[in-house]
Design an enzyme around this catalytic site. Sequence first.
Site, short mmCIF file in Angstrom:
data_model
loop_
_atom_site.label_atom_id
_atom_site.label_comp_id
_atom_site.label_asym_id
_atom_site.label_seq_id
_atom_site.Cartn_x
_atom_site.Cartn_y
_atom_site.Cartn_z
N LYS A 18 0.84 -1.20 0.00
CA LYS A 18 0.00 0.00 0.00
C LYS A 18 0.88 1.25 0.00
CE LYS A 18 -3.86 1.81 2.85
NZ LYS A 18 -4.70 1.47 4.02
N SER B 63 -9.82 -1.00 7.46
CA SER B 63 -9.27 -0.90 6.11
C SER B 63 -8.59 -2.15 5.59
CB SER B 63 -8.29 0.29 6.03
OG SER B 63 -8.99 1.51 6.12
N SER C 38 -9.44 1.38 3.26
CA SER C 38 -8.62 2.18 2.35
C SER C 38 -7.57 1.37 1.63
CB SER C 38 -7.93 3.29 3.14
OG SER C 38 -7.08 2.74 4.14
#
Length: 415
Positions: free
Chosen positions: A50, A151, A127
């Site tokens: 990420k 997330s 996210s």
Amino acid sequence: MTETPTPDSTFEDDGQAAGRDPLNAFMPGERLKLPPSAPGPLSGLEFAVKDIYDVAGHVTGCGNPDYRRSHGPAEATASSVTRLLDAGAAMVGKVLTDEFAYSLSGQNPHYGAAANSNAPGRSTGGSSCGSAAAVAGGLCDSALGTDTGGSVRIPASYCGLYGLRPTHGRIPIDGVAPLAPSFDTVGWFARDPETFRAVGEVLLGDDESHFTFDRLLYASEAFARLIAEVDTRLEVFVERLEMRLGKRQPVSPAEAEGGLDSWSDCFRHLQAAEAWDSYGPWIRESNPTLGPELQARMTWAEEVAGMGDKLARCSELKATVRTRLDSLLGRDALMVLPTAPDIAPLLGTDPDTLFRQRLDVMALTSYANLSGLPQVSLPVTTRQGCPLGLSLIGPRGSDRALVDFAESFARSAGF
């Protein structure tokens, strides 16, 4: 923090035009790749990261182009990335994130939405949207995400993946851009339980003490929020858990504070205040272009940061939740609950509906959010052909035992 030698890193074109990233999972531009540091237990495994994780010599973008332009290269690599490289895994790129990881929608206004291979036309959740999309779509074997308010857990449920939010503080979070540090955790995704466990062994190490699970707590107040079809589909696997752990014990730990909505409200305020501490000064100084969702959230976060009395009450509730859930779980119980209220929302869902859905989601994620306990999401079933996850929360520090149980249960239950 461990330095990663930048001469060993390689770039290749992001490949979207050539069809190598048909899911819009990877960050646009040159693809950052890192070879394994040495052979190890994860040799042959490929993982993505990420874009809030630092890699030495490269800029961490946090999902916002202005943030990327205004920050220099990282000096060191996040230790969680280094652990995977040292165990023989290869990094194949950085993947999409919601702006500053402050969303559950998985729809970045600057870079677009990653595609959900297992629920076409629907959100991946956020996210950690690119992380989940890349794993679900077979672009890598595993991916690092983060989980502050859901997330990892929510994209795992929406995309049909295994995902863990670990005990808060269990995995070092150095080199990861903060959102709300008292809640932020390092998590990961995998398609199959064997890979999920193998990555967990490297990231988690050993539990400090022994855990044996022989009690099943049933989060009645969480299941009561589900529509009948979702409840029915998950009930099949709750019954299979009873075969392993004994008859369920219904519990409603949020009832004393007025229910899960009050827990969620508490978490949202504490998270917002910390998010403003993390990014407010830069926003004030730089006046960046933010997406509408983040702009509204940060405006609210600035207001929340000044609510001293409210935040003090929320901090007291957080401590109460931690003590209460520790007492309920002891050292021998698992708590079962739905990961999300339903399958992933359709892409293009209007903002007001997404906001209401976010509140419903955060009511369920508030158990682990406030307590800091480990929670694993398991891809047990589907509805309308779309994935639907079931979660287990374990005692504090039982992460390895929880991951081992998840793998064993997945094999026995056949999902």
